[in-house]
Write an enzyme that holds these catalytic residues in place. Sequence first.
Site, mmCIF file in Angstrom:
data_model
loop_
_atom_site.group_PDB
_atom_site.id
_atom_site.type_symbol
_atom_site.label_atom_id
_atom_site.label_comp_id
_atom_site.label_asym_id
_atom_site.label_seq_id
_atom_site.Cartn_x
_atom_site.Cartn_y
_atom_site.Cartn_z
ATOM 1 N N ASP A 8 0.826 -1.209 0.000
ATOM 2 C CA ASP A 8 0.000 0.000 0.000
ATOM 3 C C ASP A 8 0.863 1.263 0.000
ATOM 4 O O ASP A 8 1.623 1.514 0.942
ATOM 5 C CB ASP A 8 -0.896 0.026 1.244
ATOM 6 C CG ASP A 8 -1.751 -1.225 1.380
ATOM 7 O OD1 ASP A 8 -1.198 -2.335 1.275
ATOM 8 O OD2 ASP A 8 -2.955 -1.098 1.636
ATOM 9 N N GLU A 39 -4.628 2.244 -2.956
ATOM 10 C CA GLU A 39 -5.835 2.792 -2.331
ATOM 11 C C GLU A 39 -5.554 3.899 -1.320
ATOM 12 O O GLU A 39 -6.469 4.595 -0.912
ATOM 13 C CB GLU A 39 -6.650 1.676 -1.682
ATOM 14 C CG GLU A 39 -6.075 1.114 -0.417
ATOM 15 C CD GLU A 39 -7.143 0.923 0.654
ATOM 16 O OE1 GLU A 39 -8.328 1.089 0.363
ATOM 17 O OE2 GLU A 39 -6.766 0.641 1.796
ATOM 18 N N ASN A 40 -4.279 4.075 -0.921
ATOM 19 C CA ASN A 40 -3.914 5.150 0.003
ATOM 20 C C ASN A 40 -2.958 6.154 -0.631
ATOM 21 O O ASN A 40 -2.315 6.929 0.072
ATOM 22 C CB ASN A 40 -3.235 4.579 1.256
ATOM 23 C CG ASN A 40 -4.122 3.639 2.039
ATOM 24 O OD1 ASN A 40 -3.803 2.469 2.204
ATOM 25 N ND2 ASN A 40 -5.245 4.135 2.519
ATOM 26 N N ASN A 68 -10.682 -0.717 0.686
ATOM 27 C CA ASN A 68 -11.814 -0.060 1.334
ATOM 28 C C ASN A 68 -11.850 1.443 1.135
ATOM 29 O O ASN A 68 -12.880 2.087 1.358
ATOM 30 C CB ASN A 68 -11.828 -0.379 2.835
ATOM 31 C CG ASN A 68 -10.533 -0.015 3.523
ATOM 32 O OD1 ASN A 68 -9.462 -0.512 3.147
ATOM 33 N ND2 ASN A 68 -10.595 0.829 4.535
ATOM 34 N N HIS A 69 -10.735 2.057 0.701
ATOM 35 C CA HIS A 69 -10.722 3.496 0.413
ATOM 36 C C HIS A 69 -10.893 3.787 -1.081
ATOM 37 O O HIS A 69 -10.551 4.883 -1.544
ATOM 38 C CB HIS A 69 -9.421 4.124 0.913
ATOM 39 C CG HIS A 69 -9.294 4.141 2.405
ATOM 40 N ND1 HIS A 69 -10.182 4.808 3.212
ATOM 41 C CD2 HIS A 69 -8.393 3.566 3.238
ATOM 42 C CE1 HIS A 69 -9.838 4.651 4.489
ATOM 43 N NE2 HIS A 69 -8.756 3.891 4.523
ATOM 44 N N HIS A 150 -7.339 -7.925 0.177
ATOM 45 C CA HIS A 150 -7.286 -6.725 1.008
ATOM 46 C C HIS A 150 -8.157 -6.964 2.226
ATOM 47 O O HIS A 150 -9.392 -6.916 2.154
ATOM 48 C CB HIS A 150 -7.799 -5.535 0.188
ATOM 49 C CG HIS A 150 -7.455 -4.197 0.765
ATOM 50 N ND1 HIS A 150 -6.226 -3.612 0.600
ATOM 51 C CD2 HIS A 150 -8.186 -3.336 1.498
ATOM 52 C CE1 HIS A 150 -6.209 -2.445 1.203
ATOM 53 N NE2 HIS A 150 -7.394 -2.248 1.771
ATOM 54 N N HIS A 177 -0.648 -2.787 6.358
ATOM 55 C CA HIS A 177 0.533 -1.914 6.255
ATOM 56 C C HIS A 177 1.769 -2.405 7.002
ATOM 57 O O HIS A 177 2.780 -1.720 7.017
ATOM 58 C CB HIS A 177 0.210 -0.485 6.713
ATOM 59 C CG HIS A 177 -0.721 0.248 5.822
ATOM 60 N ND1 HIS A 177 -0.781 1.630 5.762
ATOM 61 C CD2 HIS A 177 -1.649 -0.185 4.935
ATOM 62 C CE1 HIS A 177 -1.704 2.011 4.890
ATOM 63 N NE2 HIS A 177 -2.244 0.910 4.377
#
Length: 260
Positions: A8, A39-40, A68-69, A150, A177
Site C-alpha cells: 500500500d 488505495e492510500n 476499502n478506500h 485486502h 501496512h
Amino acid sequence: MRVLFIGDVVGRPGLEFTEKVLARRLPDWQPDLVVANGENASASGRGLSPRVAEQLYEAGVELLTLGNHAWDQRELVEYIDTDARIVRPANFPPGTPGRGYTVCPVNGKSVLIINVMGRTFLSQLDCPFRAVDEILDGHRDVQHVIVDMHAETTSEKLAMGWHLDGRVSAVIGTHTHVQTADERILPRGTAMITDVGMVGPRNGILGMDRSRILRKMLTQMPERFAVAEGPCQFCAVLIDLHEQTGKAVAIERVCIYEDS
C-alpha cells in the site's frame, strides 16, 4: 516470469519514495510485471486520484489494486471505467463502477489480476471466496493469476491462500501496512504472504501522523488523520512464476528504508 508486487502506497511521501526506489532498483530486479496497491496513494492518504495513478504509471507501476478506500477520491468514480489498469475489489455490489479483475499480456502470456476485500472487522461485502471462484471459473485458460486479498485479519488472508492453493500463482495480503514474515509457497504451488506491507513514512502509525492517532486513542475524541512526515520505507515482494504452469517457484520479501 517475475512479478513485483508493491505494498500500500501511502500519501505523497509514499508516492515519491516509490518513484525513487523504482528508478534505482527496477534494472536490478528486472520484473516482467509491476503491481501496486494504490488505495492510500492520494496526498491525503485516502483513496486514489487519476493524477496520482498516472504518476505511478510513469514511475514504472503497470497495474493498481484498491481496497476499502476505493471511493475516497470522488474523481476516481467516473475515471475508473476508462482505465483497465485499475482493479477494485471484485466483491463490491453489482453495478459498482470499475472492474474486480483485469487480464494483461506479459511476455506472450495472459496474467489475471484479481482484487477482493475481506469481511472480518472491515466490510459487509459479498463473499470474497465465492467472488474469486466465479472469476476463476470464467478464466480457466489463464495459468498466471495474482490475487490481492485486502483484509484486516491475517487469518482471513491466510484462509484465502489455502482456499486458492494450486489454483492461482500468488495470494498477496494488503491493507494492514505491516509486512509479515510468513512468505512461503504453499504445497500446490501458490505463493502466499499475509501482508506485503506499505510504502510510506516509517515513523508514523501505518504511515499516518502518530501524534493525531495517539490523541484519538488517548481521548476517544474525533481526530482528522494526516500523512506523517520523515523517512519512508518501501515494502514489496518479488515472485518468480513458472512460465508454463504459472506455479510459484520463489517469493522474496523486499523492505528498503530511506535514510533519516
